[in-house]
Design an enzyme around this catalytic site. Structure first.
Site, PDB file in Angstrom:
ATOM      1  N   GLU A  87      13.493 -54.367   5.086  1.00  0.00           N
ATOM      2  CA  GLU A  87      13.313 -54.944   3.757  1.00  0.00           C
ATOM      3  C   GLU A  87      14.584 -55.557   3.172  1.00  0.00           C
ATOM      4  OE1 GLU A  87      10.536 -55.327   1.883  1.00  0.00           O
ATOM      5  OE2 GLU A  87       9.329 -54.560   3.530  1.00  0.00           O
ATOM      6  N   SER A 469     -31.684  -5.266 -16.648  1.00  0.00           N
ATOM      7  CA  SER A 469     -31.112  -3.921 -16.787  1.00  0.00           C
ATOM      8  C   SER A 469     -29.595  -3.899 -16.806  1.00  0.00           C
ATOM      9  CB  SER A 469     -31.615  -3.022 -15.650  1.00  0.00           C
ATOM     10  OG  SER A 469     -33.007  -2.801 -15.781  1.00  0.00           O
TER      11      SER A 469
END
Length: 851
Positions: A87, A469
């Site tokens: 680059e 229950s």
């Protein structure tokens, strides 16, 4: 000649001045549009939110862009060199723009007519990525140059390089090399090979066209260019170049490194962050959320819930293929077409799609999504369960051969068990599971359904279901605060209650009645009519007041006697929190799931401050009145440190007691009886509690729990504690109109199979048991101290009264000191010797007569 040289020099100076003037003019022209470059030090990279378990396992990641910010120390020098080589080879020499590079690019353009040689430096790319668009215009390029020069003045070269490597787009929603290394290779940057580094360095030019997943050939060519540039810049040797160039392209897509499946937990964390910080900040500022979930508990909850759902589904029958791709006499699809179709079907829970390609007598061959074309066999053991589903309460005839179940061309679901495939199906029933620490309310596991991908509805927190229950321990707790004892007799007999012309006849399940029965046994055997009689005696106000103490909201509590049978609607998490109060000695804890939140730099910006159960500290504070600081001797502090999770503590950290220590202890005893039962099996008087399966499976006496089944078996529950963990398991249909049904015997399976009606112990408890089995090693046994105000005396099992007998008809029972029975079973005439004469002696009838 000299005159021409003079003219040339003057022309050059004039041209230079004109150029400088043009640059100055352009600068002032665009100056008002230039950003304040100094703000780059304040710009935060868009980093996704990550959600972790308390022990650092990644649960999920939220955010459009995947990014893992790195520092210079995190990045191998070779990787940085790869980017510089391709680059901007003069990065460390230029001042933001590279005149030599510009001249070189211009020369190439002039000689070829094509702009094949780029001239943008890394600094210019940083300028563009942070401050500008990618529009290819002259003005944008000019702005880029000015910004690049300014950047070089306020940042070091290394700082610019870090901004570049962390910001650059590298395809597949990966931004920065940290995320790219994970996405393409599933690695940290420090683990990358030279060939892999070169491939990543080649991506910025065209992330889409050079993508190694979509275009491996293009990626390979670009990688080799990068390697050549690295060789040319003397970053690598010839041997390194040749070896890396010969390496194959191995990149594949890797999703976020999810290491623990807890999607419902991650969604809670996501919503909490948005509530605190808003969407924009939550998704982009790199928050790390640490939940209270731990790996051992969550994995156990996942496994137990899925196994339990599949077991329920298998005993109710096979509902058939999920899809038919082709039918005889049509020609079989090609392997390529089958794989393509399977890849379009996502996995669900622990299921993966498969296609039947061959049916033999008692085996089939399939291509699964994970096999990618390879044939796999499912033998008879993986098929024989699949009798036809008719209704939730009816199953068809057992299959005799594989063709009774499936056909070639069908797409089915399969799951792997002990490295073998089994035919399966997506469960029609739903489930939830949640566990927490009763000492501080930290949620240690949560499952909100079979598959988060299929349904985001979190049944652990959002489903309000009738609890059956499971409500009874809280009603019994109210009775214990109203003069009842564990030995109080209540009449277990049918009830006929009339309201005008309508009769209400609550029944036991099963319809067996014992007559007068002690409270301990009534809870252990879950006697419905006893619970109703308690509510009738105590009154709804006293019962609902007690239930509110346990954290149940009054508006969800029915104001009639059906509350005794669990007609209240409560979420699994809310219910587990109520059981935690019993388990921890009566203290109100608040469940929480986010332990802390850190920003992208590791600073803690949110810290949970849960209420801690510490009875010793609470007593000290009570003695100190209104003092809000821990005023105690060093001895007391040392003792507190051994008892409490935190020390020293402040008043606002101590959980408040909502029921007495005596009530919590006695209610806990009731729940232990529901596991262990009572009586004497040797003398044919033994009986099981409704949760007896847990006792047999876990064999630990520091646990208790309660089953729960609603009217019509629409909901099945099991809630309880073992060691320092409380957990609730629920199973039911999302459609309230459907009940859990029943099953008949399957002759293809072993004799230990579950048959008959679905209820709490059969349908919900297995998940609870499996979870506790998986977590037992990290859940040590807990010894609960008996409160000093609790006494133990021997009573008669049948009457609950004091007794002189010491055989199997008696037991030792716990009582509040002020509620110890004073009457004996009966007056028995005995004799005592005085001198040489036996005289009648009547046994005392009360404790007072003994002293």
């Amino acid at each position: 000649m000299m005159q021409w040289i003079k003219r040339l020099v003057l022309f050059s100076i004039f041209t230079g001045l004109m150029g400088i003037g043009a640059i100055v003019a352009i600068y002032y022209h665009v100056k008002s549009d230039l950003p304040d470059v100094a703000t780059i030090t304040e710009i935060q990279l868009q980093v996704p939110m990550k959600v972790y378990s308390i022990d650092g396992e990644l649960l999920s990641q939220f955010g459009e862009k995947r990014r893992i910010p790195l520092t210079k120390e995190d990045i191998p020098e070779m990787l940085t060199n790869a980017f510089i080589a391709i680059e901007d080879s003069r990065f460390y020499q230029h001042f933001g723009i590279d005149p030599i590079g510009i001249i070189r690019a211009a020369t190439v353009w002039a000689s070829t007519g094509s702009a094949t040689q780029g001239a943008s430096t890394i600094t210019q790319q940083v300028a563009r990525n942070f401050f500008l668009t990618r529009d290819k215009t002259f003005i944008r390029k000019i702005k880029e140059v000015f910004i690049a020069v300014q950047l070089e003045q306020i940042l070091t070269k290394d700082e610019i390089m870090m901004l570049y490597l962390n910001k650059i787009a590298l395809g597949q929603r990966a931004y920065g090399i940290g995320a790219a290394a994970q996405v393409y290779y599933g690695k940290n940057v420090s683990e990358l090979t030279l060939a892999e580094m070169a491939l990543l360095a080649g991506l910025p030019k065209a992330p889409s066209n050079l993508n190694p997943i979509a275009s491996p050939k293009n990626a390979e060519m670009r990688r080799n260019v990068v390697l050549y540039r690295m060789l040319s810049e003397n970053y690598i040797t010839q041997d390194q170049y040749e070896t890396a160039k010969a390496s194959p392209i191995t990149a594949t897509y890797h999703g976020a490194e999810i290491t623990l499946s807890a999607h419902y937990v991650a969604e809670i964390a996501r919503n909490k962050l948005i509530e605190l910080y808003g969407s924009e900040r939550s998704y982009n500022e790199g928050f790390n959320v640490y939940t209270t979930i731990n790996k051992i508990d969550q994995q156990a909850a996942n496994k137990a819930t899925l196994n339990n759902l599949h077991d329920y589904d298998k005993r109710h029958g096979y509902r058939g293929a999920s899809k038919v791709l082709w039918q005889a006499p049509a020609e079989n699809w090609s392997t390529k077409a089958i794989v393509s179709s399977l890849n379009q079907t996502p996995d669900s829970g622990d299921l993966q799609p498969a296609v039947v390609v061959e049916v033999n007598k008692q085996a089939i061959k399939v291509i699964t999504k994970n096999s990618q074309g390879a044939l796999q066999e499912i033998d008879w053991d993986g098929l024989k369960w699949a009798r036809p589903f008719i209704t939730n309460s009816r199953q068809g005839t057992e299959p005799k051969k594989a063709s009774d179940i499936v056909a070639v061309g069908q797409q089915i679901w399969v799951r792997e068990i002990a490295q073998k495939l089994e035919l399966s199906q997506y469960p029609a029933v739903s489930a939830a599971f949640v566990s927490l620490n009763p000492q501080d309310g930290a949620i240690t596991s949560m499952v909100g359904g079979f598959s988060f991908e299929q349904s985001k509805f979190n049944r652990a927190t959002q489903a309000q279901r009738q609890v059956g229950s499971n409500i009874k321990p809280f009603i019994y707790s109210a009775a214990l605060d109203s003069g009842y004892t564990l030995a109080t007799l209540v009449n277990d007999a049918p009830i006929n209650e009339w309201a005008g012309s309508t009769a209400w006849r609550p029944k036991n399940s099963p319809e067996v009645y014992a007559g007068p029965i002690r409270l301990r046994q009534a809870l252990g055997q879950s006697k419905n009519v006893v619970s109703v009689r308690l509510v009738q005696d105590l009154g709804l106000t006293k019962v609902t007041n007690q239930l509110e103490k346990y954290g149940f909201e009054r508006e969800n509590l029915p104001q009639n006697n059906t509350i005794a049978l669990g007609s209240a609607s409560i979420s699994p998490l809310n219910l587990a929190t109520g059981y935690a109060i019993i388990a921890n000695g009566g203290f109100k804890i608040e469940p929480y799931i986010i332990e802390r939140i850190e920003d992208a730099y590791g600073s803690v910006i949110y810290q949970a401050n849960p209420k801690i159960v510490c009875s010793y500290c609470a007593e000290l504070y009570a003695q100190q009145g209104d003092n809000q600081q821990f005023i105690a001797t060093q001895t007391e502090l040392d003792k507190s440190a051994n008892i409490c999770p935190i020390s020293p503590v402040s008043a606002d950290q101590i959980a408040s007691a909502v029921i007495s220590a005596e009530n919590a202890f006695l209610t806990r005893e009731l729940l232990k009886t529901a596991i262990w039962g009572g009586g004497s099996w040797q003398h044919n008087s033994g009986w099981n509690g409704t949760g007896w399966r847990a006792g047999r499976a876990l064999e630990r006496h520091d646990m208790g729990g309660k089953t729960g089944t609603t009217n019509g078996s629409k909901d099945a529950w099991f809630s309880g504690f073992a060691g320092n963990t409380v957990a609730t398991s629920w199973v039911g249909f999302d459609d309230f109109n459907l009940d859990l049904g029943r099953t008949s015997y399957n002759n293809n399976l072993d004799k230990d199979q579950a048959t008959g009606g679905e209820y709490g112990a059969r349908t919900a408890q297995p998940a609870w048991i499996e979870f506790m089995q998986e977590t037992a090693l990290s859940n040590p046994r807990v010894t609960v101290d008996t409160p000093s105000t609790i006494s133990t005396v021997r009573i008669d099992r049948k009457s609950g009264l004091l007794t002189y007998e010491t055989d199997h008809t008696t037991l030792f029972e716990y009582f509040r000191a002020d509620s110890v029975p004073t009457e004996y079973m009966n007056r028995t005439a005995v004799f005592k010797t005085e001198g040489n004469q036996d005289i009648p002696y009547n046994a005392p009838t009360s404790v007072d007569e003994l002293f």
